[in-house]
Design an enzyme around this catalytic site. Sequence first.
Site, mmCIF file in Angstrom:
data_model
loop_
_atom_site.group_PDB
_atom_site.id
_atom_site.type_symbol
_atom_site.label_atom_id
_atom_site.label_comp_id
_atom_site.label_asym_id
_atom_site.label_seq_id
_atom_site.Cartn_x
_atom_site.Cartn_y
_atom_site.Cartn_z
ATOM 1 N N GLY A 29 1.045 -1.218 -0.136
ATOM 2 C CA GLY A 29 -0.231 0.062 -0.117
ATOM 3 C C GLY A 29 0.968 1.119 -0.031
ATOM 4 O O GLY A 29 0.332 2.123 0.449
ATOM 5 N N ARG A 108 -6.791 -8.333 -7.953
ATOM 6 C CA ARG A 108 -7.737 -9.183 -8.463
ATOM 7 C C ARG A 108 -8.293 -8.565 -9.606
ATOM 8 O O ARG A 108 -8.171 -7.250 -9.931
ATOM 9 C CB ARG A 108 -8.968 -8.933 -7.388
ATOM 10 N N ASN A 124 -6.444 3.126 -11.820
ATOM 11 C CA ASN A 124 -5.440 1.951 -11.391
ATOM 12 C C ASN A 124 -4.246 2.649 -11.765
ATOM 13 O O ASN A 124 -3.862 3.588 -12.521
ATOM 14 C CB ASN A 124 -5.668 0.985 -12.308
ATOM 15 N N HIS A 126 -0.415 1.301 -13.017
ATOM 16 C CA HIS A 126 0.276 0.080 -13.522
ATOM 17 C C HIS A 126 1.900 0.266 -14.133
ATOM 18 O O HIS A 126 1.963 1.310 -14.430
ATOM 19 C CB HIS A 126 -0.537 -0.297 -14.916
ATOM 20 N N THR A 158 -11.375 0.558 -17.107
ATOM 21 C CA THR A 158 -12.391 -0.187 -17.892
ATOM 22 C C THR A 158 -12.515 -1.705 -17.744
ATOM 23 O O THR A 158 -11.666 -2.328 -17.250
ATOM 24 C CB THR A 158 -12.127 0.521 -19.281
ATOM 25 N N GLU A 160 -11.581 -3.843 -19.878
ATOM 26 C CA GLU A 160 -10.392 -4.400 -20.471
ATOM 27 C C GLU A 160 -9.100 -4.288 -19.526
ATOM 28 O O GLU A 160 -8.759 -3.119 -19.188
ATOM 29 C CB GLU A 160 -9.997 -3.889 -21.858
#
Length: 231
Positions: A29, A108, A124, A126, A158, A160
Amino acid sequence: MAVGDSGRTEHIEGRLYPVKIGFLISGRGSNMTAIIEACEAGEIKGSPALVIANNATAEGLESARKHGIPAIVCDHRQFASRETFESQIIEELRQHQVDVVILAGFMRILTSTLIAPYLGRMLNIHPSLLPKYPGLNTHQRALDAGDRFAGATVHFVTEELDAGPAVIQGHTPIVDNDDHNTLRERVLKIEHQIYPLAVAWLCEGRVQLDGATANFDGQRLPPTGIDFAAG
Ligand code: GRF
């Protein structure tokens, strides 16, 4: 400007400040903590309202509690399907009146059950220069490919995986003797800079999802988002 029933301030376009932020985490985190600290420093017009981890051993739970933020476990293994797991997460987010959802190392894969209600309000991060290297082992893949740069991308979530419109990207050169650990460390420092920025923009309504692209101050962003290195 007016103060609503919740005590929050109503601003432009009915937006309530501070925006309530919910985090989904699975581990350390550190990105979540960087965002919480930016909220505390007044750099984000947001108030961390809830942290949900999908496993009880996530270190980030303790970090959140140290900041006085409710932090709970919602263990995916206790649910019969992804959909029932995600419905429980939605229930918790709604109970805490969460406006925007920040995925911060949440391991997840999500379905439309959770994504659809928060579309345009869920980000998100990445650890690659998307669209390169969606999925796992991003740093090793960049090294194996002989890339000259690595980095991280904040994007709208989204349906995908790792493919939603990018908000911001930060780069670092790949240098001689880099291995996946040195690269991961350097990229993580960039993550801690770009993610709070993106969350601040989301909370202020400066960045918005517009179909297959992201807009910033009403202008369409390029597919790779704002280039952090270029300021
Ligand atoms: C980060 O590298 C992030 O890019 C990826 O998972 C990692 C989470 O790290 N999605 P932390 O839990 O925020 O420290």
